[in-house]
Design an enzyme around this catalytic site. Structure first.
Site, PDB file in Angstrom:
ATOM      1  N   SER A   1       0.827  -1.194   0.000  1.00 42.20           N
ATOM      2  CA  SER A   1       0.000   0.000   0.000  1.00 42.20           C
ATOM      3  C   SER A   1       0.869   1.254   0.000  1.00 42.20           C
ATOM      4  CB  SER A   1      -0.964  -0.050   1.194  1.00 42.20           C
ATOM      5  OG  SER A   1      -1.987   0.918   1.073  1.00 42.20           O
TER       6      SER A   1
ATOM      7  N   ASP B   1     -10.139  -4.888  -3.844  1.00 39.67           N
ATOM      8  CA  ASP B   1      -9.511  -3.903  -2.949  1.00 39.67           C
ATOM      9  C   ASP B   1     -10.322  -2.601  -2.952  1.00 39.67           C
ATOM     10  OD1 ASP B   1      -7.843  -2.069  -1.651  1.00 39.67           O
ATOM     11  OD2 ASP B   1      -6.026  -3.051  -2.374  1.00 39.67           O
TER      12      ASP B   1
ATOM     13  N   HIS C   1      -8.034  -5.452   0.636  1.00 33.55           N
ATOM     14  CA  HIS C   1      -6.748  -4.759   0.859  1.00 33.55           C
ATOM     15  C   HIS C   1      -5.986  -5.540   1.923  1.00 33.55           C
ATOM     16  CE1 HIS C   1      -4.203  -1.310   0.221  1.00 33.55           C
ATOM     17  NE2 HIS C   1      -4.182  -0.999   1.507  1.00 33.55           N
TER      18      HIS C   1
END
Length: 223
Positions: free
Chosen positions: A121, A173, A204
């Site tokens: 991320s 996600d 995620h």
């Protein structure tokens, strides 16, 4: 003398041989270096490799999209549009801190070509910036559930033009849409990079089949 980021250190096979491989793995927004610590024993790394995993903790800073709340963050996110308006100067600052960690591994006897830069991320956006611009050949770049935030600000390094790149993303996600992973893959492939791209039916996060695949990839690029 550098003030290194605090980090969680996990060593694979520390007693079998001198550690001559390293993975610097950056966590996501609001997390910590402990986030991916439990993954190391699940990777299935080769018994004849000795690898030091460095999981640095991001500094605490206000994050605009979270109402200015102070939390562990590699950089400020100013806007959650698909394009992701971010603080480029803070990405560059965090990248320099990762450069310092690479330099420390080199001082410990790990060659740059035996160092993987990885990130999840927000950490992945910094990993892209570090690895694609690094002046010496690295072992590989791993970008998980992330996006290439600084394409227009990276001095792409010829030394890493043939560096293995692994991009992985969840198809469900809600935080970093999978289209951003595809964009990074398409952009880097168009520049001539060798990119392996995988998706998983997940949000995620990471999942076990993915962790096993990451381990296989690391066995290959760190061999």
């Amino acid at each position: 003398m550098s003030n290194y980021l605090d980090a969680v250190i996990v060593e694979h096979n520390p007693t079998n041989k001198v550690i001559d491989r390293a993975v610097i793995w950056l966590h996501g927004l609001g997390a910590s270096g402990h986030d991916f610590e439990p993954v190391v024993p699940q990777l299935g790394l080769a018994d004849d490799m000795a690898v030091r995993f460095i999981f640095p903790h991001a500094p605490n800073r206000p994050v605009t999209v979270n109402g200015g709340m102070v939390m562990p963050a590699w950089y400020d996110i100013l806007e959650m549009s698909l394009e992701r308006k971010v603080d480029i100067a803070q990405i560059e600052e965090s990248s320099q801190q990762i450069h310092d960690l690479i330099a420390r591994e080199v001082e410990r006897g790990v060659k740059p070509e035996h160092i993987v830069i990885a990130g999840f991320s927000q950490g992945g956006a910094v990993a892209y910036h570090v690895a694609l611009g690094y002046p010496q050949r690295l072992a590989g770049l791993m970008a998980l559930s992330t996006y290439l935030a600084t394409n227009d600000h990276i001095s792409y390094s010829a030394a890493n033009k043939d560096m293995p790149i692994l991009i992985e993303h969840g198809t469900h996600d809600p935080v970093v849409p999978v289209v951003l992973g595809e964009q990074a893959q398409n952009l880097l492939s168009a520049k001539g990079y060798s990119v392996v791209y995988h998706t998983y039916p997940m949000a995620h996060q990471v999942c076990m089949p993915q962790i096993q695949n990451i381990g296989q990839w690391m066995n290959k690029v760190l061999a």
